[in-house]
Scaffold this active site. Structure first.
Site, PDB file in Angstrom:
ATOM      1  N   GLY A  48      57.060 -56.687  19.053  1.00 49.26           N
ATOM      2  CA  GLY A  48      58.229 -57.441  20.999  1.00 49.26           C
ATOM      3  C   GLY A  48      58.233 -56.111  21.633  1.00 49.26           C
ATOM      4  N   MET A  52      64.831 -53.988  28.116  1.00 52.44           N
ATOM      5  CA  MET A  52      65.259 -52.659  27.671  1.00 52.44           C
ATOM      6  C   MET A  52      65.041 -51.895  26.615  1.00 52.44           C
ATOM      7  SD  MET A  52      68.282 -54.776  28.372  1.00 52.44           S
ATOM      8  CE  MET A  52      68.459 -56.287  27.882  1.00 52.44           C
ATOM      9  N   LYS A  70      64.335 -51.957  16.795  1.00 48.77           N
ATOM     10  CA  LYS A  70      64.542 -52.277  18.004  1.00 48.77           C
ATOM     11  C   LYS A  70      65.341 -51.137  18.249  1.00 48.77           C
ATOM     12  CE  LYS A  70      67.661 -55.121  21.017  1.00 48.77           C
ATOM     13  NZ  LYS A  70      68.984 -55.954  21.898  1.00 48.77           N
ATOM     14  N   ASP A 165      75.492 -65.772  25.098  1.00 51.82           N
ATOM     15  CA  ASP A 165      73.612 -66.372  25.425  1.00 51.82           C
ATOM     16  C   ASP A 165      72.875 -67.170  24.589  1.00 51.82           C
ATOM     17  OD1 ASP A 165      72.059 -65.466  27.517  1.00 51.82           O
ATOM     18  OD2 ASP A 165      71.134 -64.353  26.445  1.00 51.82           O
TER      19      ASP A 165
END
Length: 208
Positions: A48, A52, A70, A165
């Site tokens: 992915g 950011m 990540k 979110d």
């Protein structure tokens, strides 16, 4: 800049292949399969890319476990405010241990200064993807998914964590066989991305 994994040379961004050995070039700061970071995690593939951060599938060299890593984008490595928020996301997510929330295992920094978090690797699809394909979900299936999301959020709220979110993109659905005697899929659900979460009553706020 671009990098050649064969001859270890660097070239301007507009180059696509190495003039010396014709190998395909990759962005200098992109992790390639086979690379090992912090002597612990072997990169398997990129899964992915966002504005950011980039997420990679990796293997823990000691335990053989598959994890998702990540890594902060290189363009944000000097953004102190963003780095503070990224670390706060790790702190928040680490506190939450629930079967319907993606688990965070580690937080560290690469040799070039980019921080990264190591998370549970979940083999599934986003709820958004399911909705786009199916258009509508059977009521029993939708209820099952909703209950699990609510359970994860309830556990977060008990820790004083507000996600802020929740949307189909931040919910992973892992298809499971239907329970005996039921015609409804027994999907497992994982909530992730606490990137703009807030801890009530505390100072950890990583909202944008």
């Amino acid at each position: 800049m671009k990098y050649c994994d064969v001859c270890h040379s660097t070239y301007p961004t507009e180059f696509t292949s190495c003039p010396k050995d014709k190998a395909t070039l990759r962005p200098l700061h992109e992790l390639a399969p086979g690379m090992v970071i912090r002597d612990k995690y072997e990169i398997l593939e990129r899964i992915g890319v966002g504005g950011m951060a980039t997420v990679y599938k990796a293997r823990h060299l000691t335990f053989g476990e598959i994890r998702a890593i990540k890594v902060v984008s290189n363009k944000l490595v000097d953004d102190e405010n963003f780095l503070k928020r990224f670390k706060a996301e790790a702190i928040i997510t680490r506190k939450l241990r629930h079967p319907n929330a993606v688990q965070l295992d580690d937080f560290d920094t690469m040799a070039d200064g980019r921080p990264f978090i190591v998370m549970e690797f979940v083999q599934g699809r986003s709820l958004r993807s399911w909705i786009n394909d199916l258009r509508t979900l059977p009521p029993a299936r939708a209820l099952n998914i909703t209950k699990q999301v609510a359970s994860a959020l309830g556990a977060a709220h008990k820790l004083g964590i507000v996600h802020r979110d929740i949307k189909p993109d931040n919910i992973i659905v892992i298809p499971q066989p239907a329970p005996p005697g039921s015609d409804s899929a027994g999907d497992q659900v994982k909530v992730f991305d606490f990137g703009i979460a807030k801890i009530r009553g505390g100072t950890t706020d990583i909202s944008s």
